[in-house]
Design a protein around this motif. Structure first.
Motif, PDB file in Angstrom:
ATOM      1  N   ASP A  98     -18.255  27.925   9.711  1.00 51.41           N
ATOM      2  CA  ASP A  98     -18.194  27.280   8.394  1.00 51.41           C
ATOM      3  C   ASP A  98     -16.975  27.747   7.604  1.00 51.41           C
ATOM      4  OD1 ASP A  98     -19.043  29.833   7.913  1.00 51.41           O
ATOM      5  OD2 ASP A  98     -20.838  29.281   6.792  1.00 51.41           O
ATOM      6  N   ASN A  99     -15.978  28.257   8.320  1.00 50.20           N
ATOM      7  CA  ASN A  99     -14.718  28.692   7.731  1.00 50.20           C
ATOM      8  C   ASN A  99     -14.042  27.489   7.057  1.00 50.20           C
ATOM      9  OD1 ASN A  99     -11.937  29.307   7.409  1.00 50.20           O
ATOM     10  ND2 ASN A  99     -12.052  30.862   9.011  1.00 50.20           N
ATOM     11  N   LYS A 100     -13.718  27.615   5.766  1.00 48.02           N
ATOM     12  CA  LYS A 100     -13.106  26.517   5.015  1.00 48.02           C
ATOM     13  C   LYS A 100     -11.789  26.073   5.647  1.00 48.02           C
ATOM     14  CE  LYS A 100     -11.332  25.232   0.447  1.00 48.02           C
ATOM     15  NZ  LYS A 100     -10.432  24.295   1.041  1.00 48.02           N
ATOM     16  N   GLU A 101     -11.059  27.012   6.239  1.00 46.83           N
ATOM     17  CA  GLU A 101      -9.779  26.670   6.856  1.00 46.83           C
ATOM     18  C   GLU A 101      -9.959  25.667   7.993  1.00 46.83           C
ATOM     19  OE1 GLU A 101      -5.791  28.875   8.631  1.00 46.83           O
ATOM     20  OE2 GLU A 101      -7.497  30.095   8.001  1.00 46.83           O
ATOM     21  N   LYS A 161     -12.260  23.282   8.178  1.00 43.65           N
ATOM     22  CA  LYS A 161     -12.453  21.960   7.550  1.00 43.65           C
ATOM     23  C   LYS A 161     -11.120  21.395   7.065  1.00 43.65           C
ATOM     24  CE  LYS A 161     -17.191  23.022   6.079  1.00 43.65           C
ATOM     25  NZ  LYS A 161     -17.362  23.954   7.150  1.00 43.65           N
ATOM     26  N   ASP A 162     -10.294  22.258   6.485  1.00 44.59           N
ATOM     27  CA  ASP A 162      -8.975  21.824   6.017  1.00 44.59           C
ATOM     28  C   ASP A 162      -8.083  21.382   7.182  1.00 44.59           C
ATOM     29  OD1 ASP A 162      -9.775  22.422   3.425  1.00 44.59           O
ATOM     30  OD2 ASP A 162      -8.723  24.350   3.363  1.00 44.59           O
TER      31      ASP A 162
END
Length: 145
Positions: free
Chosen positions: A97-100, A102-103
Motif C-alpha cells: 500500500d506504498n503511496k509511491e 500508486k503514483d
C-alpha cells in the motif's frame, strides 16, 4: 510470401524501442520496465496478489528472473512476499500500500497513453483500430509456436 523474417525482425525492433524508451523514462524514478510490468500485473488482479509462477507465466520469463525482480521490488517496499500456507515452497507476491506504487502506476498509464499517441500520431482512428486488431491476431497465431 517471404516477409516473415522481416515481420518478426520489425516487431522485435519495435519492442526494443518501446522497452528502451520506457526504461529511460522510468530510470528517474529508480524502477525498470520489468518492475512496472509486475506492479501493473498485480494491480490488475482482484486481490492484488499472484504467485511468482503466475507472474513468470504472464511475463514469459524464467522463474529466477521473476524472483530477482520481485526481490528488488520488495527492497523498495513496493511488494510483499508471503510464503504459501499449504505449500511453503510457493511464494505469493502482493502489491504494497506504498503511496509511491500508486503514483508510479498512474504515471505509467499516462506515459503509455502518450507513447501510443506519439507512435500513431499520423494514423487515422480506423488505422489504429486495424493495427490493434492485426497485432492481436499475430499474437494469437503465434501462441503455441
Amino acid at each position: 510470401m517471404n516477409n516473415g523474417y522481416k515481420l518478426g525482425f520489425t516487431i522485435k525492433q519495435l519492442h526494443g524501442a518501446f522497452e528502451s524508451n520506457r526504461n529511460n523514462f522510468f530510470r528517474q524514478y529508480n524502477v525498470t520496465g520489468s518492475q512496472m510490468d509486475i506492479l501493473e500485473y498485480l494491480d490488475g488482479k482482484t486481490n492484488k496478489m499472484a504467485t511468482v509462477a503466475e507472474i513468470q507465466t504472464y511475463l514469459n520469463v524464467s522463474y529466477a528472473t521473476v524472483s530477482g525482480i520481485v526481490s528488488r521490488l520488495e527492497e523498495k517496499t513496493f511488494v510483499d512476499k508471503i510464503k504459501g500456507v499449504s505449500d511453503r515452497r510457493q511464494t505469493n507476491v502482493s502489491i504494497s500500500d506504498n503511496k509511491e506504487v500508486k503514483d508510479l502506476l498512474k504515471l505509467q498509464h499516462v506515459y503509455l497513453e502518450s507513447m501510443d499517441q506519439k507512435v500513431t500520431e499520423d494514423f487515422t482512428e480506423s488505422e489504429v483500430d486495424t493495427l490493434i486488431l492485426l497485432l492481436e491476431r499475430l499474437l494469437s497465431n503465434s501462441e503455441g509456436t
